[in-house]
Design a protein around this motif. Sequence first.
Motif, PDB file in Angstrom:
ATOM      1  N   PHE A 131       0.801  -1.152  -0.091  1.00  0.00           N
ATOM      2  CA  PHE A 131      -0.222  -0.147  -0.413  1.00  0.00           C
ATOM      3  C   PHE A 131       1.157   1.213   0.021  1.00  0.00           C
ATOM      4  N   LYS A 162       2.113   5.521   1.339  1.00  0.00           N
ATOM      5  CA  LYS A 162       2.039   5.811   3.178  1.00  0.00           C
ATOM      6  C   LYS A 162       1.166   6.854   2.228  1.00  0.00           C
ATOM      7  N   GLY A 168      -2.450   5.874   1.897  1.00  0.00           N
ATOM      8  CA  GLY A 168      -3.465   4.427   2.465  1.00  0.00           C
ATOM      9  C   GLY A 168      -3.860   3.830   1.471  1.00  0.00           C
ATOM     10  N   SER A 226      -6.309  -7.224   8.810  1.00  0.00           N
ATOM     11  CA  SER A 226      -7.025  -5.443   9.234  1.00  0.00           C
ATOM     12  C   SER A 226      -6.807  -5.349  10.220  1.00  0.00           C
ATOM     13  N   ASN A 260      -3.195  -2.284  10.594  1.00  0.00           N
ATOM     14  CA  ASN A 260      -4.060  -0.876  11.202  1.00  0.00           C
ATOM     15  C   ASN A 260      -3.181  -0.506  12.616  1.00  0.00           C
ATOM     16  N   ILE A 283       0.124   0.211  11.309  1.00  0.00           N
ATOM     17  CA  ILE A 283       0.519   1.495  10.691  1.00  0.00           C
ATOM     18  C   ILE A 283       0.903   2.493  11.985  1.00  0.00           C
ATOM     19  N   ARG A 284      -0.482   2.480  12.851  1.00  0.00           N
ATOM     20  CA  ARG A 284      -0.623   2.913  13.819  1.00  0.00           C
ATOM     21  C   ARG A 284       0.876   3.533  14.924  1.00  0.00           C
TER      22      ARG A 284
END
Length: 612
Positions: free
Chosen positions: A8, A10, A12, A26, A30, A33-34
């Motif tokens: 993906f 950056k 998103g 997911s 997530n 990423i977080r």
Amino acid sequence: MLDLFSIFSKGGIVLWCFQSTSDIFSPSVNALIRSVILQERSGNNTFNHNSLTLQYKLDNEFELVFVVAYQRILQLSYVDKFLNDVHLEFRDKYKNELQGGRHIMDFDFKTAFDEVLRKCENWAKSQAKIPKQMRTFEDSQKSKKTVASMIERKGEEKGKKSVKIVENKSLTNGKVEESPEPEDDVIAANRAKLAQKLASKGKKEPKKSPKSPKVVDRVKQPRVWELGGGSRDLPSLDFSTDKPGDADNNVTPDTELVGKMAGAIRDLEVESEESSSEEEEEYNATPSPKKSGGMFSIFKGLVGSKALSEETMRPVLDKLRDHLIGKNVAADIANKLCDSVSIKLEGKVLGTFDSVAKTVKATLTESLVQILSPKRRVDILRDCMHAKQEGRPYVMAFCGVNGVGKSTNLAKICFWLIENDMSVLIAACDTFRAGAVEQLRTHTRHLNALHPPTRHAGRNMVHLYEKGYGKDAAGIAMEAIRYASDSKIDVVLIDTAGRMQDNEPLMRALAKLIKVNEPDMVLFVGEALVGNEAVDQLVKFNQALADHSSSTNPHVIDGIVLTKFDTIDDKVGAAISMTYITGQPIVFVGTGQTYTDLKALNANAVVHALMK
Ligand code: GDP
């Protein structure tokens, strides 16, 4: 074997994705990423979440993220190679589209992906068949040891497991991974730090510690509160004229302090002399007759014109890492931060006038500010008001090792609260240390003298809930909260006994206190003087709170009180280490020994001092 592979941008947008089952992954992606990519914690390319291990690679030229996920129990030796190969294959295949910024298109990548996977699996099988070569001395752990770390000391527990830091998310879930090899260097460095601290304790200027500290065993002496005899190390909060037990004796309050802490806590100011001009000079390519020191001056000539590589950045990163360690950032964290910058920049094409050093420094500065900036709103006064509206007291618990300033800073926070018209009950739950209750009694008396009932519509602003020594702290805290609730007191501050992070029974007792009383905020109190030790304390406190709570969602540390900030000059690294480890904000900073010496952290000022 692999559960997920996703590519993906950056920004998103998912460019391509392979999932062997459903999208139950997911939450893990997530979380990655977080907690890692957005929070500048990408120093290590592995992230554990629930039962999955996620590994990722960043493509900084095209701003892409490649993520692979597999079950944590699996040992897949080919994942690093696989990530690299897929990355190269994808770039080669879609270079033109990516250069044109066409992220929204149908990337038909499945066949190429399967082919790379098949090759990597075969490679792993062939590797498994090759008999293991003996490691050279340079490859071995031994070559990395320092002489100091090889000295055996009496009483040292052999083969003791050391705790390895894992990223924030897994930590807050209470999962800390253990590495089987003791990190001797870190232990030696910790010992040296402690020895330095102990040696400098009796002196006037604690920061000027002896050059070659003696290694001492890590035994913390219980602090004895000097009743009536005068407290040497508390000149401003010195109640030596008070007689113990004489609750009614007169206190002459320093009324100058009153009113100074009304409203939100003021931001910390960190001195920043000769700041920007020197910085400019560091990057100035033309030689100047003036002094041009500074850590980056030797890299002035490096002007980039092509994609940044790990190799080009390495000298700058090494210098930066040493600089951070010199400012008291824990060594492990400094490494991770630099690795994170390297990962973030690798492949990025510099403009003709951008120097490597300047770009690396700017990226690190950005990451540091990001790390220090609170991820959630912390507004204690508002939360206290909110609790009051709900008809219950707001409860804060203070924990930490001995002598870091728990009681003193609890009293400063109490002063700030009463300045803002909140009544406070101090729960004396340090039922261990002789003098701890008397210390709080003295503070209570002094605070009430500063803010007498006449100023607050006849209300007594500070109360002390005490039950003496040797009792169950969790039980006292519970009774105190009930008492505060019945008496309509706004805030309860729970003082707990100082404990070393390795003391299991005491850590278990703390976990119990927190579990049964569920404070609104659990504050870890730590000294700004510590380096690597801060990390060890925080990791172990968090781990113990999680391990001993027997709850699926344990309450771990919510925030940090960083004390003795006035004694560290510009060696502000502990602030970074502590927030990096917990992902929790520094809520208060103690800057001295009067009730008004309490500040809020100013991320930019701290980072400025750190990068100076
Ligand atoms: P506790 O054992 O953690 O409760 O520690 P104390 O509250 O008794 O504090 C230990 C010592 O640290 C005392 O001498 C305090 O005056 C001192 N202290 C606490 N906070 C600060 C601070 O922010 N700055 C300085 N310079 N000293 C502090």
